[in-house]
Design an enzyme around this catalytic site. Structure first.
Site, PDB file in Angstrom:
ATOM      1  N   HIS A 104       7.502  -3.810   1.443  1.00  0.00           N
ATOM      2  CA  HIS A 104       8.555  -4.728   1.894  1.00  0.00           C
ATOM      3  C   HIS A 104       9.929  -4.289   1.395  1.00  0.00           C
ATOM      4  O   HIS A 104      10.737  -5.097   0.951  1.00  0.00           O
ATOM      5  CB  HIS A 104       8.254  -6.148   1.421  1.00  0.00           C
ATOM      6  N   ASP A 152      -1.744  -0.220   5.241  1.00  0.00           N
ATOM      7  CA  ASP A 152      -1.459  -1.492   4.568  1.00  0.00           C
ATOM      8  C   ASP A 152      -2.560  -2.488   4.895  1.00  0.00           C
ATOM      9  O   ASP A 152      -3.243  -2.378   5.919  1.00  0.00           O
ATOM     10  CB  ASP A 152      -0.108  -2.053   5.015  1.00  0.00           C
ATOM     11  N   GLY A 153      -2.745  -3.459   4.005  1.00  0.00           N
ATOM     12  CA  GLY A 153      -3.737  -4.503   4.211  1.00  0.00           C
ATOM     13  C   GLY A 153      -3.142  -5.862   3.941  1.00  0.00           C
ATOM     14  O   GLY A 153      -2.149  -5.989   3.221  1.00  0.00           O
ATOM     15  N   ASP A 200       2.485  -3.101   7.874  1.00  0.00           N
ATOM     16  CA  ASP A 200       2.462  -4.506   7.468  1.00  0.00           C
ATOM     17  C   ASP A 200       2.448  -5.419   8.693  1.00  0.00           C
ATOM     18  O   ASP A 200       1.716  -6.414   8.723  1.00  0.00           O
ATOM     19  CB  ASP A 200       3.678  -4.809   6.591  1.00  0.00           C
ATOM     20  N   GLU A 229      -6.855  -3.281   2.098  1.00  0.00           N
ATOM     21  CA  GLU A 229      -6.141  -2.060   1.710  1.00  0.00           C
ATOM     22  C   GLU A 229      -7.087  -0.853   1.751  1.00  0.00           C
ATOM     23  O   GLU A 229      -6.733   0.214   2.257  1.00  0.00           O
ATOM     24  CB  GLU A 229      -5.567  -2.213   0.296  1.00  0.00           C
ATOM     25  N   ASP A 236       1.289   1.071  -0.388  1.00  0.00           N
ATOM     26  CA  ASP A 236       1.941   0.287  -1.446  1.00  0.00           C
ATOM     27  C   ASP A 236       0.911  -0.335  -2.391  1.00  0.00           C
ATOM     28  O   ASP A 236       1.255  -1.144  -3.249  1.00  0.00           O
ATOM     29  CB  ASP A 236       2.852  -0.795  -0.850  1.00  0.00           C
TER      30      ASP A 236
END
Length: 230
Positions: free
Chosen positions: A121, A8-9, A131, A46, A67
């Site tokens: 999320h 994740d970024g 995250d 990302e 995501d």
């Protein structure tokens, strides 16, 4: 040897301070990675997360859970066209983040890598942990990164479906199962039916009528008791 990766970024502003996070499961060892840039974009973070994770695994077969639609579409669909067009888009504009795309393309060509989309999320443990790592680095907040046996790791990396999607799937599976019986309640009288047509004939158009499908004998008894109380 196969590796499972979550990435994740995050960035605070676009551009702004940013961070990236990754969790790698390789054999029975889990390793968390993270990093920070003082001025960057969410898309660069990302890409960096995936790039760093793939760099730090020796596995030749890898599944990356992310995501980011930008990451997945770029590496699986767009990149072949970019290379043919000398790293320009269809609009004849330079491809953004070319340096990262080229590095990622080289890594992917040396491994068997598949990219899987997860909902952000939404309660996917591996994604949620990434995250936390990414946002902590973006905010320049200290965070302890795990590196050890999976048996001592508190996060479930086998769950790749969001909490809501999982609930919907279970509900759908339950509804698709054949019924044990149908129960109707009309005017205080509860009747058990062995087909939906029988049940429907009794309750259709009747004000205040109740009906429910049971899935097993115990479920049937509970519904009968419920109807009798009302």
């Amino acid at each position: 040897m196969k590796a499972i990766i979550f990435t994740d970024g995050s960035s605070r502003g676009n551009p702004g301070p940013g961070g990236w996070g990754a969790v790698i499961l390789e054999e029975d060892v889990v390793r968390e990675l993270g990093g920070r840039e003082s001025s960057t974009t969410n898309n660069r973070m990302e890409l960096t997360a995936a790039l760093e994770a793939l760099t730090h695994t020796k596995a030749k077969e890898v599944v990356v859970h992310t995501d980011s639609s930008y990451l997945i579409s770029g590496i699986t669909l767009w990149i072949s066209g970019w290379k043919k067009n000398n790293w320009q888009t269809k609009a004849k504009e330079d491809v953004l983040n070319r340096d990262l795309w080229e590095a990622l393309d080289e890594l992917v060509s040396d491994k068997k890598v598949s990219f899987e989309k997860v909902s952000g999320h939404a309660g996917v443990p591996g994604n949620e942990r990434c995250d936390v790592i990414a946002t902590s680095y973006a905010d320049n907040v200290s965070i302890d990164l795990y590196d050890g046996k999976i048996s001592s790791y508190s996060i479930d990396l086998t769950q790749t479906v969001s909490t809501d999607a999982s609930k919907k799937k279970k509900s759908s599976q339950k509804n698709s199962q054949p019924a044990y019986s149908y129960i109707s309640g009309v005017g205080g009288v509860v009747v058990v039916h062995h087909s939906w047509e029988e049940c429907k004939a009794r309750v259709h158009g009747v004000s205040g009528a109740r009906f429910k499908k049971s899935m097993n004998e115990e479920d049937e008894k509970n519904i009968i008791n419920e109807f009798k109380k009302q």
